[in-house]
Design an enzyme around this catalytic site. Structure first.
Site, short mmCIF file in Angstrom:
data_model
loop_
_atom_site.label_atom_id
_atom_site.label_comp_id
_atom_site.label_asym_id
_atom_site.label_seq_id
_atom_site.Cartn_x
_atom_site.Cartn_y
_atom_site.Cartn_z
CB THR A 151 -0.93 -0.01 1.24
OG1 THR A 151 -1.49 1.28 1.43
CG2 THR A 151 -0.15 -0.36 2.52
CG ASP A 152 -1.21 4.99 -0.88
OD1 ASP A 152 -1.70 4.36 0.09
OD2 ASP A 152 -1.85 5.85 -1.51
CD GLU A 153 -3.02 3.56 4.92
OE1 GLU A 153 -2.61 3.38 6.07
OE2 GLU A 153 -4.22 3.59 4.63
CE1 TYR A 167 -3.45 -2.66 5.89
CE2 TYR A 167 -3.11 -0.32 5.42
CZ TYR A 167 -3.31 -1.62 4.97
OH TYR A 167 -3.34 -1.87 3.63
CE LYS A 197 -0.27 -4.76 3.02
NZ LYS A 197 -0.75 -6.08 2.50
P1 NAD Z 1 -10.22 -6.87 2.47
O1 NAD Z 1 -10.18 -6.63 3.95
O2 NAD Z 1 -11.46 -6.54 1.71
O3 NAD Z 1 -9.90 -8.41 2.18
C1 NAD Z 1 -8.92 -9.12 2.84
C2 NAD Z 1 -9.16 -10.60 2.60
O4 NAD Z 1 -8.09 -11.34 3.23
C3 NAD Z 1 -10.47 -11.13 3.19
O5 NAD Z 1 -11.11 -11.98 2.27
C4 NAD Z 1 -10.02 -11.91 4.42
O6 NAD Z 1 -10.88 -13.00 4.74
C5 NAD Z 1 -8.66 -12.40 3.98
N1 NAD Z 1 -7.75 -12.68 5.11
C6 NAD Z 1 -7.51 -11.87 6.19
N2 NAD Z 1 -6.63 -12.48 7.02
C7 NAD Z 1 -6.34 -13.68 6.45
C8 NAD Z 1 -5.48 -14.74 6.83
N3 NAD Z 1 -4.78 -14.72 7.97
N4 NAD Z 1 -5.39 -15.83 6.00
C9 NAD Z 1 -6.10 -15.87 4.85
N5 NAD Z 1 -6.94 -14.89 4.45
C10 NAD Z 1 -7.04 -13.81 5.25
O7 NAD Z 1 -8.96 -6.10 1.90
P2 NAD Z 1 -8.74 -5.37 0.50
O8 NAD Z 1 -9.15 -3.96 0.63
O9 NAD Z 1 -9.28 -6.20 -0.59
O10 NAD Z 1 -7.13 -5.37 0.44
C11 NAD Z 1 -6.44 -6.43 -0.19
C12 NAD Z 1 -4.96 -6.16 -0.13
O11 NAD Z 1 -4.65 -4.95 -0.80
C13 NAD Z 1 -4.40 -6.00 1.28
O12 NAD Z 1 -3.14 -6.62 1.32
C14 NAD Z 1 -4.27 -4.50 1.46
O13 NAD Z 1 -3.22 -4.19 2.37
C15 NAD Z 1 -3.93 -4.07 0.04
N6 NAD Z 1 -4.34 -2.70 -0.33
C16 NAD Z 1 -5.63 -2.28 -0.15
C17 NAD Z 1 -6.00 -1.01 -0.55
C18 NAD Z 1 -7.41 -0.50 -0.38
O14 NAD Z 1 -7.64 0.69 -0.59
N7 NAD Z 1 -8.37 -1.33 -0.04
C19 NAD Z 1 -5.06 -0.16 -1.14
C20 NAD Z 1 -3.74 -0.61 -1.30
C21 NAD Z 1 -3.41 -1.91 -0.90
O1 TDX Z 2 -15.79 6.96 8.68
C1 TDX Z 2 -14.79 7.41 8.10
N1 TDX Z 2 -14.66 8.76 7.97
C2 TDX Z 2 -13.60 9.35 7.36
O2 TDX Z 2 -13.51 10.58 7.26
C3 TDX Z 2 -13.77 6.56 7.54
C4 TDX Z 2 -13.88 5.06 7.64
C5 TDX Z 2 -12.70 7.17 6.91
N2 TDX Z 2 -12.61 8.52 6.83
C6 TDX Z 2 -11.43 9.11 6.14
C7 TDX Z 2 -10.10 8.61 6.65
C8 TDX Z 2 -9.23 8.66 5.41
O3 TDX Z 2 -8.67 9.96 5.28
O4 TDX Z 2 -11.50 8.72 4.78
C9 TDX Z 2 -10.20 8.43 4.26
C10 TDX Z 2 -10.19 6.99 3.77
O5 TDX Z 2 -10.33 6.15 4.90
P1 TDX Z 2 -10.37 4.55 4.77
O6 TDX Z 2 -11.42 4.16 3.81
O7 TDX Z 2 -10.40 3.98 6.13
O8 TDX Z 2 -8.97 4.28 4.03
P2 TDX Z 2 -7.45 4.61 4.45
O9 TDX Z 2 -7.30 4.74 5.91
O10 TDX Z 2 -6.99 5.76 3.59
O11 TDX Z 2 -6.74 3.24 3.98
C11 TDX Z 2 -7.13 2.63 2.74
O12 TDX Z 2 -6.19 2.89 1.73
C12 TDX Z 2 -4.97 2.26 1.80
C13 TDX Z 2 -7.33 1.12 2.91
O13 TDX Z 2 -8.23 0.87 3.95
C14 TDX Z 2 -6.03 0.43 3.15
O14 TDX Z 2 -6.20 -0.99 3.20
C15 TDX Z 2 -5.10 0.77 2.04
O15 TDX Z 2 -3.84 0.21 2.27
#
Ligand code: NAD
Ligand code: TDX
Length: 335
Positions: free
Chosen positions: A123-125, A147, A151
């Site tokens: 992630t960019d985080e 988190y 990562k």
């Molecule tokens: P999500 O929470 O929707 O899905 C995560 C999945 O992993 C779920 O199906 C869960 O059951 C499974 N999981 C969790 N722990 C596990 C374990 N111990 N063993 C096997 N399976 C397990 O997450 P997402 O948003 O789809 O993110 C997927 C990946 O992308 C993550 O690695 C996250 O860090 C990365 N990512 C997410 C975002 C975002 O904005 N959502 C951005 C950049 C990177």
């Molecule tokens: O209720 C809310 N109110 C609010 O203002 C929530 C849930 C979030 N926010 C803000 C916080 C952040 O600035 O919105 C922005 C986005 O929040 P999230 O959806 O929780 O995402 P973020 O914390 O940016 O992280 C996401 O992007 C990077 C994903 O959850 C991560 O898995 C990914 O790595």
């Protein structure tokens, strides 16, 4: 590549990636390893071609189960993670177990089995916040919440296995992803589904934190591109190139749902809330990838998907979710 293990393939991005892979590569069989945590959902996989998709319910933190699932695979793509920042602030131990120890198990299995590609989705985080400009892959990591620290830990282990043991590890760092099948704890689906129900939208702090929005299919194509064309030992940023303040996203969502701004409720800020994320993906673009979805269209499409698929999210927004929602938002008051 004929047999690809995808972990976390019942989650948001993972399930979209499995769908993209099966639709794009008719010769590929996907082994989908997922623990089915609160975020894993078999409903996300309902429409897939079962003849080329095997689902294995297992924990990546279970070394034996992981090694077994990876037997005979050409590549492993790790999406499995605990992924929500707010939950990591409440309690981080699952984040360490999955995002660090789980990654270690994948690396060990790849080392024992000679797996040809190990792609760690990150992630960019991990870079932390940036006031101006955009992070490049050569910049140091500076994660600021549990988190993103977990990562970064998984990534660093991966790079160490590349340097020490020659394991062909590739890392991608995607920006904030949105689209169909995203669990409604994340801001976009939370605000869309709350708006549909005339519930308040809890906007953290002053609403001016900036996130870079990446449509899920663009993220999936980016991961696939790095997997097939990337160089082992390298990191690739995947940017959406759609930076917006949270308040702009919120008003856009309300406009798409057809509700007014009175639903916005400014609440107490997230502790350690990163102000702005911004990454530069020149490196992956040089390999031929680029984001295709324009933000206005992507948000409108996504809102429409939630409007048309209440069967998917209404049952999620009960039970475990409601408990979490109460814990997370009950005492936030106003900003
Ligand atoms: P999500 O929470 O929707 O899905 C995560 C999945 O992993 C779920 O199906 C869960 O059951 C499974 N999981 C969790 N722990 C596990 C374990 N111990 N063993 C096997 N399976 C397990 O997450 P997402 O948003 O789809 O993110 C997927 C990946 O992308 C993550 O690695 C996250 O860090 C990365 N990512 C997410 C975002 C975002 O904005 N959502 C951005 C950049 C990177
Ligand atoms: O209720 C809310 N109110 C609010 O203002 C929530 C849930 C979030 N926010 C803000 C916080 C952040 O600035 O919105 C922005 C986005 O929040 P999230 O959806 O929780 O995402 P973020 O914390 O940016 O992280 C996401 O992007 C990077 C994903 O959850 C991560 O898995 C990914 O790595």
């Amino acid at each position: 590549m004929k047999r690809i293990v995808v972990t976390g393939g019942a989650g948001f991005i993972g399930s979209n990636f499995v769908r993209y892979t099966l639709n794009t590569y008719p010769e590929v069989h996907v082994v989908n390893v997922d623990k089915l945590t609160y975020a894993g959902n078999l409903d996300n996989l309902k429409d897939l071609d079962a003849s080329r998709h095997t689902f294995v319910q297992a924990d990546i933190a279970d070394a034996e189960a992981m090694a077994k699932a990876m037997e005979g695979c050409d590549a492993v793509v790790n999406f499995a993670a605990d992924s929500h920042v707010d939950r990591s602030i409440m309690e981080a131990s699952d984040f360490i177990a999955t995002n660090v120890r789980g990654v270690h198990n994948i690396l060990e299995a790849a080392k024992a089995q000679g797996t040809k590609r190990v792609l760690l989705v990150s992630t960019d985080e991990v870079y932390g916040s940036i006031a101006e400009g955009s992070f490049r892959e050569t910049d140091p990591v500076g994660p600021r919440n549990p988190y993103s620290a977990s990562k970064a830990g998984g990534e660093l282990l991966g790079l160490s296995y590349f340097h020490t043991f020659g394991i062909p590890v590739i890392i991608t760092r995607g920006s904030n992803t949105y689209g169909p099948y995203q669990y409604p704890e994340k801001v976009l689906p939370l605000f869309v589904t709350n708006a549909i129900d005339n519930e308040p939208l809890p906007l953290y702090g002053d609403g001016k934190n900036v996130r870079d929005w990446l449509f899920v299919e663009d993220h999936c194509r980016g991961v696939d591109h790095a997997l097939r064309h990337g160089t082992p030992g390298e990191i690739y940023n995947i940017a959406g190139e759609n930076e917006r303040e949270n308040i702009a996203l919120t008003t856009k969502i309300l406009e798409c749902v057809g509700k007014d701004d009175s639903l916005i409720r400014p609440v107490k800020d997230r502790p350690g809330h990163d102000r702005r994320y911004s990454i530069d993906s020149t490196k992956l673009k040089a390999l031929g990838w680029e984001p295709q979805m324009d933000w206005e269209t992507g948000v409108a499409l996504t809102v429409k998907w939630y409007q048309e698929n209440e069967w998917w999210w209404r049952k999620i927004k009960t039970g475990e979710f409601l408990e979490y929602y109460k814990r997370q938002y009950a005492d936030r008051g106003s900003a």
